[in-house]
Design a protein around this motif. Structure first.
Motif: not given
Ligand SMILES: NC(=O)c1ccc[n+]([C@@H]2O[C@H](COP(=O)([O-])OP(=O)(O)OC[C@H]3O[C@@H](n4cnc5c(N)ncnc54)[C@H](OP(=O)(O)O)[C@@H]3O)[C@@H](O)[C@H]2O)c1
Length: 324
Positions: A1-2, A20-22, A99-104
């Protein structure tokens, strides 16, 4: 995934799109297919580590979060075996958290994260934008300002993400609202419910005397010292942006009768944010709050989205959409 990531602090060009892997959800997690994430001045501040204090949250020397992105809109793609709050296919919006992580393309969230079901009529981009503006504006208007019917509330930076929601909430709480913005945003302010609009390039709102119960500087461009006399006795000045003067005032409680306060809304407990987002969904359904989306960018233009946000000229929200 992007994903959108950065390996060093700096301008918009440090942003990279990588594969990176989903992720796979644990038993108490949901896997969200992200449809949109917001880009805000707060995201820019963390990207460039300015102010310095952001480094205490995001890594002293280099960014520690692999994936950026806080406020999102999306759809639940899969649920862990112990999840009861959500089902596959639920449309959701809210905040991923520090912890962020939403831009994916995908993000795993605890089922009790600060996300709720999206009301009908609110698309993923609108949800991502509103989540940020509302989770900042609501604690200021309700908890710090304790805005009530009959109050006169002035909002500086009323055309921005936070200001546009604060304006609507102050109206919802029954206040008379004065919006401060540039002339090009005056019509929007009236459409959102402002009773009065001050063109900040023509007039200086701080020259008013004993006029406002609450002055909320949503963009942190003024100071308590300059605004104090414009407050009614007992009035309160609120700002989103820390300055030594406001912190000193809060510590020493100078100037009895007129108060100044900074609040760190991003640091509130997840449970409080989740409860507030449920209220937001109701306010949207009731037509009391609506999203204002300035621009939507495709993922490939995430750098341009950050550049545009940094111009500090947008009205409402800027979002990046994953499918374009
Ligand atoms: N305390 C916390 O916990 C917390 C949490 C989240 C965010 N924040 C901070 O809160 C601020 C929120 O800003 P935002 O996201 O709402 O900003 P934004 O959407 O980027 O604001 C853009 C608006 O600001 C207005 N503006 C630009 N310069 C101005 C000036 N000198 N005076 C008055 N208005 C001006 C512009 O409208 P006009 O040209 O029409 O005036 C524009 O519409 C950010 O600094 C962010 O870092 C704090």
């Amino acid at each position: 995934m992007r994903i959108v990531t950065q390996s060093r602090y700096g301008g918009p060009d440090v942003l990279e799109i990588r594969d990176v892997p989903r992720p796979v959800p644990k038993e108490n997690e949901i896997l969200v297919r992200v449809e949109a994430f917001s880009v805000t001045l707060a995201d820019c501040a963390f990207r460039k580590a300015d102010p310095f204090i952001t480094r205490f949250f995001n890594g002293l020397l280099r960014p520690k979060n692999l994936v950026l992105g806080d406020d999102i809109g999306g759809v639940v793609e899969a649920v862990g075996s112990a999840v009861t709050r959500f089902a596959v296919g639920d449309a959701i919006f809210g905040s991923v958290g520090s912890s962020l992580g939403g831009a994916a393309d995908y993000v795993c969230l605890a089922e009790d994260a600060a996300v709720v079901r999206r009301p009908d009529g609110l698309d993923a981009g609108q949800g991502a934008g509103l989540s940020y503006g509302y989770l900042t504006a609501m604690p200021f208007m309700r908890d710090e300002g304790q805005v009530k019917p009959g109050d006169h509330v002035l909002i500086n930076g009323a055309a921005g993400s936070v200001g546009a929601v604060a304006l609507q909430l102050a109206r919802h709480f029954g206040a008379e609202v004065t919006a401060v913005c540039s002339a090009r945003h005056a019509d929007l302010m009236r459409a959102l419910g402002a009773d009065h609009v001050i063109d900040r390039n023509e007039a200086d709102f701080t020259t008013a005397r004993d006029a406002y119960d609450v002055i909320f500087d949503a963009v942190g461009k003024s100071s308590f010292g300059r605004c104090r006399a414009a407050l009614k006795p007992g009035g309160i000045y609120l700002t989103t942006v820390p300055s030594l003067a406001i912190i000193w005032h809060m510590l020493t409680k100078r100037a009895p009768g007129r108060r100044g306060r900074l609040a760190t809304t991003g640091l509130r407990p997840v449970s409080a944010k989740r409860a507030d987002l449920a209220v937001l969904a109701e306010l949207v359904e009731a037509g009391a709050v609506r999203a204002v989306t300035d621009r939507r960018f495709p993922l490939t233009e995430v750098v341009e989205a950050h550049r545009y946000v940094e111009t500090e000229r947008k009205a409402g929200d800027v979002v990046v959409e994953m499918a374009w």
